[in-house]
Design a protein around this motif. Sequence first.
Motif, PDB file in Angstrom:
ATOM      1  N   ARG A 138       4.212   0.233   7.589  1.00  0.00           N
ATOM      2  CA  ARG A 138       3.286  -0.612   6.820  1.00  0.00           C
ATOM      3  C   ARG A 138       2.104  -1.046   7.681  1.00  0.00           C
ATOM      4  NH1 ARG A 138       4.606  -2.373   2.003  1.00  0.00           N
ATOM      5  NH2 ARG A 138       3.213  -4.168   2.167  1.00  0.00           N
ATOM      6  N   VAL A 190       0.463   2.867  -0.372  1.00  0.00           N
ATOM      7  CA  VAL A 190      -0.470   3.275   0.669  1.00  0.00           C
ATOM      8  C   VAL A 190      -1.781   3.680   0.002  1.00  0.00           C
ATOM      9  CG1 VAL A 190      -0.961   4.951   2.471  1.00  0.00           C
ATOM     10  CG2 VAL A 190       1.355   4.098   2.178  1.00  0.00           C
ATOM     11  N   ASN A 218      -1.654  -0.682   3.329  1.00  0.00           N
ATOM     12  CA  ASN A 218      -0.912  -1.033   2.117  1.00  0.00           C
ATOM     13  C   ASN A 218      -1.725  -2.043   1.331  1.00  0.00           C
ATOM     14  OD1 ASN A 218       1.307  -0.354   4.271  1.00  0.00           O
ATOM     15  ND2 ASN A 218       2.147   0.053   2.245  1.00  0.00           N
TER      16      ASN A 218
END
Length: 327
Positions: A138, A190, A218
């Motif tokens: 992330r 994403v 993200n």
Amino acid sequence: MAVYTDVAADELADFLKQYDLGELLSYKGIAEGVENTNFLLHTSKGSFILTLYEKRVAKNDLPFFLALMTHLAEHGVSCPLPVKARDGEALRELSGRPAAIITFLEGMWPRKPNVAHCAGVGEGLARMHLAGANFAVRRANALSVAGWRPLFDAASGRADEVQPGLRAFLATELDYLSGGVWPTDLPEGVIHADLFNDNVFFLGDRLSGIIDFTFACNDMLAYDVAICLNAWCFEPDHSFNVTKARAFLNAYGRVRKLSEAEQAALPLLARGAAIRFLLTRLVDWLNVPPGALVKPKDPLEYFRKLRFHQSVTSARDYGLMPSGLVA
Ligand SMILES: Nc1ncnc2c1ncn2[C@@H]1O[C@H](COP(=O)(O)OP(=O)(O)OP(=O)(O)O)[C@@H](O)[C@H]1O
Ligand SMILES: N[C@@H](CCO)C(=O)O
């Protein structure tokens, strides 16, 4: 031309000894891009792109970008594959900068995007969103709402040099967008976050590759859609082209349907996307590093786009029908 950091031939030849890429035959700085230094390398094993990551890219984020490209390439997205050196690592250092080599993609980015290109990018973006769904690493979006205020602070003192009244205009818009209206409950994943026409290659009208993941993060998937609406669906005279927008949104929706909530949020997200690029361009415009071979991009292009989105009342103005996306 974006070459902030020069690399001498012997330094590069030494660097390449860490890889299994054969002999360096030639290399040259690439006459495009504004963020990083890029070189095209020809070696006895083929063509590659060498990137030296510059100012706006945090070194800690580089493993995310490189892993993401690898993940997407392995999940059917045509994007560059990072090349690992003999020790298995793709991320290295050259001339005091973090550096990586990636594979070369065939194709040309469209200088004058047409309706077919817009449809191609809509489909490609949606496929990228689906392919990214199971990517585990992330990275927060450093250039979402909370990131705009510092950019404003950096540029506001001289904003009126670029256009009288720009400072007050930006302050009002920023107060509005950061005052609790920004969506927080839309589907996330994403996003590329910089899918402009110079980051999408085509062979004819067929999308052949997506490059430049240095802003990937993200965030709301629909925010990526809004970035593309800004980047692909306006004409050089800054007028909005609803035919292109409809083609883009329909093609996106055939692969990944936008929810009602995402559709309703599009005008707001498009305003946010417009101010994000207006602000980064403004900062760059006012701070060209001495000696850098780079042509800063026009911030006022995004002022005009933002003005357009402020006048939009619903996603219908982008060509969307209330019943959904698929025509
Ligand atoms: N994998 C690749 N294959 C072929 N050409 C590439 C590749 N990566 C980059 N290029 C070339 O280098 C140019 C600049 O690359 P890129 O867009 O990544 O630069 P940047 O300065 O990081 O980005 P930007 O200013 O668009 O944010 C591209 O327009 C393209 O011509
Ligand atoms: N695509 C950006 C530059 C790279 O972030 C712009 O056009 O402002």
